[in-house]
Enzyme design. Structure first.
Site, mmCIF file in Angstrom:
data_model
loop_
_atom_site.group_PDB
_atom_site.id
_atom_site.type_symbol
_atom_site.label_atom_id
_atom_site.label_comp_id
_atom_site.label_asym_id
_atom_site.label_seq_id
_atom_site.Cartn_x
_atom_site.Cartn_y
_atom_site.Cartn_z
ATOM 1 N N LYS A 24 0.822 -1.210 0.000
ATOM 2 C CA LYS A 24 0.000 0.000 0.000
ATOM 3 C C LYS A 24 0.855 1.259 0.000
ATOM 4 O O LYS A 24 0.585 2.209 -0.749
ATOM 5 C CB LYS A 24 -0.949 -0.003 1.201
ATOM 6 C CG LYS A 24 -1.924 1.180 1.197
ATOM 7 C CD LYS A 24 -3.084 0.997 2.156
ATOM 8 C CE LYS A 24 -2.671 0.984 3.596
ATOM 9 N NZ LYS A 24 -3.826 1.120 4.513
ATOM 10 N N GLY A 97 -4.433 7.849 5.943
ATOM 11 C CA GLY A 97 -3.589 8.902 6.479
ATOM 12 C C GLY A 97 -2.366 9.129 5.603
ATOM 13 O O GLY A 97 -1.895 10.264 5.455
ATOM 14 N N ARG A 125 -7.928 11.741 12.939
ATOM 15 C CA ARG A 125 -6.479 11.612 13.027
ATOM 16 C C ARG A 125 -5.780 12.964 12.925
ATOM 17 O O ARG A 125 -6.206 13.838 12.171
ATOM 18 C CB ARG A 125 -5.974 10.650 11.952
ATOM 19 C CG ARG A 125 -6.589 9.265 12.093
ATOM 20 C CD ARG A 125 -6.131 8.314 11.019
ATOM 21 N NE ARG A 125 -4.705 8.025 11.134
ATOM 22 C CZ ARG A 125 -4.050 7.219 10.298
ATOM 23 N NH1 ARG A 125 -4.695 6.648 9.304
ATOM 24 N NH2 ARG A 125 -2.767 6.994 10.470
ATOM 25 N N GLN A 172 5.468 9.381 7.161
ATOM 26 C CA GLN A 172 4.481 10.205 6.473
ATOM 27 C C GLN A 172 4.853 11.680 6.544
ATOM 28 O O GLN A 172 4.788 12.402 5.540
ATOM 29 C CB GLN A 172 3.092 9.975 7.059
ATOM 30 C CG GLN A 172 2.545 8.575 6.808
ATOM 31 C CD GLN A 172 1.194 8.361 7.447
ATOM 32 O OE1 GLN A 172 0.621 9.270 8.053
ATOM 33 N NE2 GLN A 172 0.672 7.155 7.331
ATOM 34 N N ASP A 323 2.746 -0.808 12.066
ATOM 35 C CA ASP A 323 1.436 -1.314 11.652
ATOM 36 C C ASP A 323 1.218 -2.773 12.022
ATOM 37 O O ASP A 323 0.098 -3.279 11.912
ATOM 38 C CB ASP A 323 1.262 -1.159 10.139
ATOM 39 C CG ASP A 323 1.033 0.282 9.724
ATOM 40 O OD1 ASP A 323 0.479 1.050 10.540
ATOM 41 O OD2 ASP A 323 1.416 0.641 8.597
ATOM 42 N N ARG A 397 -6.946 -3.331 10.367
ATOM 43 C CA ARG A 397 -5.930 -4.204 10.961
ATOM 44 C C ARG A 397 -6.441 -4.874 12.240
ATOM 45 O O ARG A 397 -6.060 -6.015 12.535
ATOM 46 C CB ARG A 397 -4.643 -3.428 11.224
ATOM 47 C CG ARG A 397 -4.023 -2.890 9.940
ATOM 48 C CD ARG A 397 -2.580 -2.497 10.068
ATOM 49 N NE ARG A 397 -2.139 -1.739 8.906
ATOM 50 C CZ ARG A 397 -1.774 -2.283 7.749
ATOM 51 N NH1 ARG A 397 -1.796 -3.593 7.607
ATOM 52 N NH2 ARG A 397 -1.396 -1.521 6.738
#
Length: 452
Positions: A24, A97, A125, A172, A323, A397
């Site tokens: 991803k 996000g 978020r 990020q 993650d 998840r």
């Protein structure tokens, strides 16, 4: 959208050879970088989950030509550095996000105004961690309280390069600043105390940008990008997502007799913390056919059932597996002994408060667990009791992790909603069932008890 509950029951051995969907993180970047390159980018193996489709739609709205051929190859005809145009509509980032934060960086150094929104989970978020450095580069923002979506980015016509030290390890945020730096004269630098995912640096280099990474005083990393390059379209082969492969890996490890092979899995060393940890726990994982594709290391993984034992996971491993802690917690629940994990504060601001959600779900399934502000302790006992319906809080998840737990627990485990799994792992249930799992609609005759 109505909730889509699912239930998982104990299975026999898992077996087979499969490829999980494309990575991803790399898929998002392939679309974005192709959209700002000159010429055509061809993308093989792109993840077609909802998150990435939102990214493709947003880049089309910003001026790129993006199509998918009947053979599954995506073609992106870019606009060049500085060529993004103002979108006619609000950009919907769905549940992602990554897409929201990286795209905010892309548009911040363009003289356009862009509006972002997302689903209910994404709207909770925090975005201030991105807007703060981008404001230093000249952009301005209007958002809800706390820097949350919906949010407007008023890009600057005269962006200025900055040197920014990340207060919290975040690939990020690093990527957002580097992407803003692409359309900024001079050199933009991000300093990170701990190495985070470097997919942006690798792919930007693949496209022709000048990216430099060096160790500086105190052991930190300084990542710099030279602005206003001309990057050109490139072929990109997206490896299978190691975060998605993690669910199948743990499922095979905790089901006696299991033996599966996962092909083409991305093995970027800044993404393999889970696999390092599982091997420390005694996991039988063999890495086959190691190779490099478009700058990213790739391997096939053979995974066989293993009697796992507890370990202490150090906090400095968190950036390489942030993650994967929910699925690691499932492995820990099926291991012998007490597993401790530290440095998990970032989990509280993911799609849900994942630290709390994991702890609540394990407790409901009869597993001993304690959660601290940034830690998780799981008391494994081999075969968890199970027998609960776990709340997912719209987090893919969490849903997948507890469906894996149900494959090894004494009683079935259900999740209250599986609808968000498609954001990152389309076809998860069919793929798992094809290996021998038993995931289906809840059986009302053996309904699991709900969590509080």
């Amino acid at each position: 959208m109505a909730p889509r509950p699912l239930q998982s029951v104990k299975t026999g051995p898992l077996s087979g050879t499969v490829r999980v969907p494309g990575d991803k993180s790399i898929s998002h970047r392939a679309i974005m970088f192709g959209a700002i390159a000159v010429g055509e980018t061809t993308i093989h193996g792109l993840l077609t989950g909802e998150d990435v489709l939102h990214t493709a739609a947003a880049m089309r709205a910003l001026g790129a030509d993006i199509t998918r051929s009947d053979d599954g190859i995506w073609r992106v005809r870019g606009v060049g550095i500085g060529g993004l145009v103002e979108a006619d509509q609000v950009l919907d980032m769905g549940n992602s996000g990554t897409a929201a934060r990286l795209m905010m960086g892309l548009v911040a150094s363009h003289p356009i105004t862009t509006f972002f929104t997302g689903d209910a989970s994404l709207a909770k978020r925090p975005m201030a961690r991105v807007t703060t450095p981008l404001e230093q580069m000249g952009a301005s923002f209007v958002s809800r309280t706390g820097g949350r979506l919906p949010l407007a980015v008023i890009g600057t016509e005269n962006p200025v390069p900055i040197t920014y030290r990340l207060p919290v390890a975040s690939a990020q945020v690093k990527s957002a600043i580097l992407l803003a730096g692409l359309n900024t004269p001079g050199v933009t630098t991000v300093i990170e105390a701990e190495p985070t995912r470097d997919h942006s640096e690798l792919m930007l280099t693949h496209f022709g940008a000048t990216v430099k990474t060096e160790r500086i005083e105190g052991g930190a990393l300084a990542v710099s990008i030279t602005g206003e390059p001309e990057i050109t379209g490139r072929p990109v082969h997206v490896p299978a997502d190691p975060s998605s492969a993690a669910f199948l890996t743990v499922a095979a490890l905790i089901r006696p007799g299991s033996d599966i092979t996962l092909t083409d899995v991305g093995m970027n060393p800044r993404r393999t913390g889970l696999y390092d940890t599982l091997i420390e726990m005694g996991a039988d994982i063999t890495f086959l056919n190691r190779r490099v594709e478009a700058g990213e290391p790739v391997a096939d993984l053979r995974v066989r059932y293993s009697a796992l034992t507890a370990v202490a996971v150090p906090p400095d491993r968190a950036p390489s597996m942030i993650d994967e802690y929910p699925i690691l917690a499932i492995a820990a629940a099926c291991a012998e002994g007490t597993t401790t994990m530290h440095g998990l504060a970032e989990l509280r601001v993911k799609e849900s408060d994942r630290l709390a959600m994991v702890a609540n779900g394990l407790d409901a399934c009869g597993v001993g667990v304690e959660a601290g502000p940034d830690s998780l302790t799981v008391h494994g006992a081999g075969v968890p009791p199970g027998g609960a319906t776990v709340a997912t809080a719209m987090d893919h998840r969490i849903a997948m992790s507890f469906l894996v737990l149900g494959m090894a627990s004494a009683e079935p485990v259900a999740v209250d909603d599986s609808g968000f799994i498609d954001t990152s792992f389309p076809g998860f249930v069919d793929l798992m069932n094809g290996l021998g799992a038993r995931i289906s609609l809840p059986n009302t005759q053996s309904a699991a008890r709900p969590t509080a």
